[in-house]
Design a protein around this motif. Sequence first.
Motif, PDB file in Angstrom:
ATOM      1  N   UNK A 284     -14.896  25.905   6.996  1.00  0.00           N
ATOM      2  CA  UNK A 284     -13.924  24.969   7.531  1.00  0.00           C
ATOM      3  C   UNK A 284     -12.504  25.142   7.029  1.00  0.00           C
ATOM      4  N   UNK A 285     -12.307  26.049   6.093  1.00  0.00           N
ATOM      5  CA  UNK A 285     -10.946  26.271   5.604  1.00  0.00           C
ATOM      6  C   UNK A 285     -10.087  26.958   6.650  1.00  0.00           C
ATOM      7  N   UNK A 286      -8.796  27.037   6.363  1.00  0.00           N
ATOM      8  CA  UNK A 286      -7.889  27.692   7.288  1.00  0.00           C
ATOM      9  C   UNK A 286      -6.448  27.373   6.984  1.00  0.00           C
ATOM     10  N   UNK A 287      -5.597  27.716   7.936  1.00  0.00           N
ATOM     11  CA  UNK A 287      -4.157  27.474   7.829  1.00  0.00           C
ATOM     12  C   UNK A 287      -3.791  26.262   8.677  1.00  0.00           C
ATOM     13  N   UNK A 288      -3.074  25.331   8.092  1.00  0.00           N
ATOM     14  CA  UNK A 288      -2.688  24.113   8.801  1.00  0.00           C
ATOM     15  C   UNK A 288      -1.274  23.724   8.379  1.00  0.00           C
ATOM     16  N   UNK A 289      -0.558  23.078   9.266  1.00  0.00           N
ATOM     17  CA  UNK A 289       0.782  22.608   8.936  1.00  0.00           C
ATOM     18  C   UNK A 289       0.707  21.332   8.106  1.00  0.00           C
ATOM     19  N   UNK A 290       1.733  21.107   7.324  1.00  0.00           N
ATOM     20  CA  UNK A 290       1.814  19.878   6.546  1.00  0.00           C
ATOM     21  C   UNK A 290       1.676  18.674   7.467  1.00  0.00           C
ATOM     22  N   UNK A 291       0.897  17.704   7.012  1.00  0.00           N
ATOM     23  CA  UNK A 291       0.626  16.524   7.819  1.00  0.00           C
ATOM     24  C   UNK A 291      -0.635  16.640   8.663  1.00  0.00           C
ATOM     25  N   UNK A 292      -1.179  17.831   8.743  1.00  0.00           N
ATOM     26  CA  UNK A 292      -2.374  18.059   9.538  1.00  0.00           C
ATOM     27  C   UNK A 292      -3.653  17.717   8.803  1.00  0.00           C
ATOM     28  N   UNK A 293      -4.767  18.028   9.460  1.00  0.00           N
ATOM     29  CA  UNK A 293      -6.086  17.691   8.919  1.00  0.00           C
ATOM     30  C   UNK A 293      -7.032  18.886   9.003  1.00  0.00           C
ATOM     31  N   UNK A 294      -7.996  18.880   8.119  1.00  0.00           N
ATOM     32  CA  UNK A 294      -9.084  19.856   8.132  1.00  0.00           C
ATOM     33  C   UNK A 294     -10.334  19.158   7.633  1.00  0.00           C
ATOM     34  N   UNK A 295     -11.483  19.641   8.085  1.00  0.00           N
ATOM     35  CA  UNK A 295     -12.745  19.155   7.534  1.00  0.00           C
ATOM     36  C   UNK A 295     -13.515  20.342   6.975  1.00  0.00           C
ATOM     37  N   UNK A 296     -13.797  20.266   5.700  1.00  0.00           N
ATOM     38  CA  UNK A 296     -14.618  21.272   5.048  1.00  0.00           C
ATOM     39  C   UNK A 296     -16.079  20.833   5.062  1.00  0.00           C
ATOM     40  N   UNK A 297     -16.957  21.810   5.171  1.00  0.00           N
ATOM     41  CA  UNK A 297     -18.393  21.558   5.098  1.00  0.00           C
ATOM     42  C   UNK A 297     -18.998  22.428   4.013  1.00  0.00           C
ATOM     43  N   UNK A 298     -20.063  21.936   3.424  1.00  0.00           N
ATOM     44  CA  UNK A 298     -20.788  22.701   2.418  1.00  0.00           C
ATOM     45  C   UNK A 298     -22.270  22.525   2.708  1.00  0.00           C
ATOM     46  N   UNK A 299     -22.907  23.592   3.137  1.00  0.00           N
ATOM     47  CA  UNK A 299     -24.327  23.558   3.463  1.00  0.00           C
ATOM     48  C   UNK A 299     -25.137  24.079   2.285  1.00  0.00           C
ATOM     49  N   UNK A 300     -26.187  23.337   1.950  1.00  0.00           N
ATOM     50  CA  UNK A 300     -27.040  23.704   0.820  1.00  0.00           C
ATOM     51  C   UNK A 300     -28.375  24.217   1.314  1.00  0.00           C
ATOM     52  N   UNK A 301     -28.876  25.234   0.644  1.00  0.00           N
ATOM     53  CA  UNK A 301     -30.157  25.814   1.022  1.00  0.00           C
ATOM     54  C   UNK A 301     -31.336  25.040   0.461  1.00  0.00           C
ATOM     55  N   UNK A 302     -31.086  24.312  -0.600  1.00  0.00           N
ATOM     56  CA  UNK A 302     -32.147  23.657  -1.336  1.00  0.00           C
ATOM     57  C   UNK A 302     -32.614  22.391  -0.621  1.00  0.00           C
TER      58      UNK A 302
END
Length: 122
Positions: A8-26
């Motif tokens: 979910x990472x990336x390049x975004x302008x100031x004031x913008x939004x991003x959603x990171x995800x973290x998937x676990x195998x366990x």
Amino acid sequence: QVQLVESGGGLVQAGGSLRLSCAASERTFSNNAMAWFRQAPGKEREFVSVISRSGGSTDYADSVKGRFTTSRDNAKNTVYLQMSSLKPEDTAAYYCAAGPLYRTSAGRYAYWGQGTQVTVSS
């Protein structure tokens, strides 16, 4: 052994939004508190957020409080970091971590993802 994969990472302008995800195998994901940390070039890794095993408790670094929200879906073995009102100083590699205790110190977490880069342009 818990394996964690961020996305979910990336390049975004100031004031913008991003959603990171973290998937676990366990499949015992729900037994672990989940945290997010970040590390900018030349700086130490710093705490961002933590969420308890049930999702009922959360804590945030002062620098992100009110802008970032962490949540988890134990049925999907996934933790999220919703980031809003992003600032250039939020630029860093973001890592998720898993551990049995609800802590804000990186040293308390045994399992780490590989990281995902977030870059906020001004």
